[in-house]
Motif scaffolding. Sequence first.
Motif, mmCIF file in Angstrom:
data_model
loop_
_atom_site.group_PDB
_atom_site.id
_atom_site.type_symbol
_atom_site.label_atom_id
_atom_site.label_comp_id
_atom_site.label_asym_id
_atom_site.label_seq_id
_atom_site.Cartn_x
_atom_site.Cartn_y
_atom_site.Cartn_z
ATOM 1 N N ASN A 53 -59.190 -132.053 93.532
ATOM 2 C CA ASN A 53 -59.985 -132.239 92.321
ATOM 3 C C ASN A 53 -60.386 -130.899 91.712
ATOM 4 N N ALA A 54 -60.754 -129.951 92.579
ATOM 5 C CA ALA A 54 -61.148 -128.622 92.089
ATOM 6 C C ALA A 54 -59.966 -127.935 91.414
ATOM 7 N N ILE A 55 -58.811 -128.016 92.039
ATOM 8 C CA ILE A 55 -57.608 -127.392 91.472
ATOM 9 C C ILE A 55 -57.269 -128.012 90.126
ATOM 10 N N GLU A 56 -57.313 -129.339 90.068
ATOM 11 C CA GLU A 56 -56.943 -130.035 88.831
ATOM 12 C C GLU A 56 -57.983 -129.834 87.738
ATOM 13 N N THR A 57 -59.242 -129.680 88.120
ATOM 14 C CA THR A 57 -60.294 -129.396 87.143
ATOM 15 C C THR A 57 -60.023 -128.083 86.413
ATOM 16 N N MET A 58 -59.420 -127.150 87.136
ATOM 17 C CA MET A 58 -59.131 -125.845 86.543
ATOM 18 C C MET A 58 -57.709 -125.744 85.997
ATOM 19 N N GLY A 59 -57.060 -126.896 85.832
ATOM 20 C CA GLY A 59 -55.760 -126.910 85.182
ATOM 21 C C GLY A 59 -54.562 -126.861 86.094
ATOM 22 N N GLY A 60 -54.772 -126.834 87.410
ATOM 23 C CA GLY A 60 -53.664 -126.815 88.355
ATOM 24 C C GLY A 60 -53.123 -128.209 88.605
ATOM 25 N N VAL A 61 -52.090 -128.279 89.413
ATOM 26 C CA VAL A 61 -51.437 -129.556 89.710
ATOM 27 C C VAL A 61 -51.179 -129.658 91.211
ATOM 28 N N VAL A 62 -51.473 -130.819 91.773
ATOM 29 C CA VAL A 62 -51.153 -131.109 93.171
ATOM 30 C C VAL A 62 -50.432 -132.442 93.202
ATOM 31 N N ASN B 61 -58.432 -132.171 106.132
ATOM 32 C CA ASN B 61 -58.391 -133.621 106.345
ATOM 33 C C ASN B 61 -58.386 -134.289 104.969
ATOM 34 N N TYR B 62 -58.273 -135.616 104.955
ATOM 35 C CA TYR B 62 -58.074 -136.307 103.673
ATOM 36 C C TYR B 62 -59.285 -136.155 102.749
ATOM 37 N N LEU B 63 -60.479 -136.207 103.335
ATOM 38 C CA LEU B 63 -61.690 -136.076 102.521
ATOM 39 C C LEU B 63 -61.749 -134.689 101.875
ATOM 40 N N GLU B 64 -61.427 -133.666 102.659
ATOM 41 C CA GLU B 64 -61.402 -132.312 102.112
ATOM 42 C C GLU B 64 -60.301 -132.170 101.066
ATOM 43 N N PHE B 65 -59.153 -132.756 101.365
ATOM 44 C CA PHE B 65 -57.998 -132.676 100.467
ATOM 45 C C PHE B 65 -58.339 -133.216 99.071
ATOM 46 N N ILE B 66 -59.036 -134.349 99.039
ATOM 47 C CA ILE B 66 -59.396 -134.964 97.754
ATOM 48 C C ILE B 66 -60.219 -134.002 96.906
ATOM 49 N N LEU C 133 -57.830 -122.045 97.349
ATOM 50 C CA LEU C 133 -57.790 -123.503 97.320
ATOM 51 C C LEU C 133 -56.428 -124.049 97.740
ATOM 52 N N TYR C 134 -55.368 -123.537 97.140
ATOM 53 C CA TYR C 134 -54.034 -124.052 97.449
ATOM 54 C C TYR C 134 -53.679 -123.942 98.934
ATOM 55 N N PRO C 135 -53.882 -122.792 99.574
ATOM 56 C CA PRO C 135 -53.542 -122.706 101.004
ATOM 57 C C PRO C 135 -54.333 -123.689 101.872
ATOM 58 N N ALA C 136 -55.571 -124.008 101.450
ATOM 59 C CA ALA C 136 -56.409 -124.898 102.254
ATOM 60 C C ALA C 136 -55.905 -126.335 102.257
ATOM 61 N N LEU C 137 -55.064 -126.691 101.295
ATOM 62 C CA LEU C 137 -54.516 -128.054 101.243
ATOM 63 C C LEU C 137 -53.706 -128.381 102.491
ATOM 64 N N ASP C 138 -53.090 -127.367 103.084
ATOM 65 C CA ASP C 138 -52.158 -127.604 104.193
ATOM 66 C C ASP C 138 -52.842 -128.051 105.471
ATOM 67 N N ASN C 139 -54.087 -127.632 105.686
ATOM 68 C CA ASN C 139 -54.756 -127.936 106.957
ATOM 69 C C ASN C 139 -56.034 -128.765 106.781
#
Length: 268
Positions: A239-248, A230-235, A222-228
């Motif tokens: 959300n998936a990362i934060e749902t599992m306790g991560g931070v962006v 688009n905005y819709l995917e990024f959101i 998930l984290y590596p995919a943030l870099d490339n």
Amino acid sequence: MLDFDKLFEDYIKEWLENHKGEYTADEAENMIPDLYEKFVTSPCKEAGGKTPEEYFNAVSDPKELVEMFAESCKEGGACSLLFDRMAEVADCAPLLYDLVEKETDPLVVASAMDFLEDSGADQPYAKYADWLTEGDKDESVVEKAVEILKEHPSEEIKNRLLDALSRATEEQKQIIADVLVRQGKDERTYELLKQLFKSGKNIPYIAGLVAKYGDERAAEFLYPALDNSNYLEFIEIRNAIETMGGVVDDTYRDFSDDEYYKAIKHLK
């Protein structure tokens, strides 16, 4: 078969015409449940002078009730009085079970599935699972099968769906994954989600499934995919990362030139 829903619509129209100006729109709307109760307990000339309730209560043969059900579904939908009567008469459920397996009209099949689910009756869950990869079922029937399977997790269904992956298309794998995330943790499910996400297809949807599944190891892709993204995917990835306790961080990337960012911000 008489269309009692249409008869009730006519009843309401006549009532509104006879009481024009006496009630506000909200007041009239709030009276509909009481008016319906009056309608179903009043003699109806179209039913030979019987009340709508008496009309259905006179039918005790489960085969006849299920035939009425199938006919009404094809004509637009069964009325609540028929549903109520079918729930009262024994042996309707097995006949509906047969209807689900043999009927070709998707409206009838989906409605029968709904009735079985609402009544708590046994259903052919294994057959529902097979439908997800057979490819010859109407989309509405497949969607109903997915909806029901998600509410009835079991090892049998989980393994059946996992075995079906070898013959599933990419789209079917996504549908199967939607069910599997509700079937408990399994390494094969995690690997499927990882594979689907890395394929780059329908990223927002798959990210949502990853969030529902809730395996923190997904951070690895998930984290590596943030870099490339688009905005819709990024959101959805965020959300998936934060749902599992991560931070962006909110300032992680500048999306001012992203077409999805512009469209979403314009809507706001």
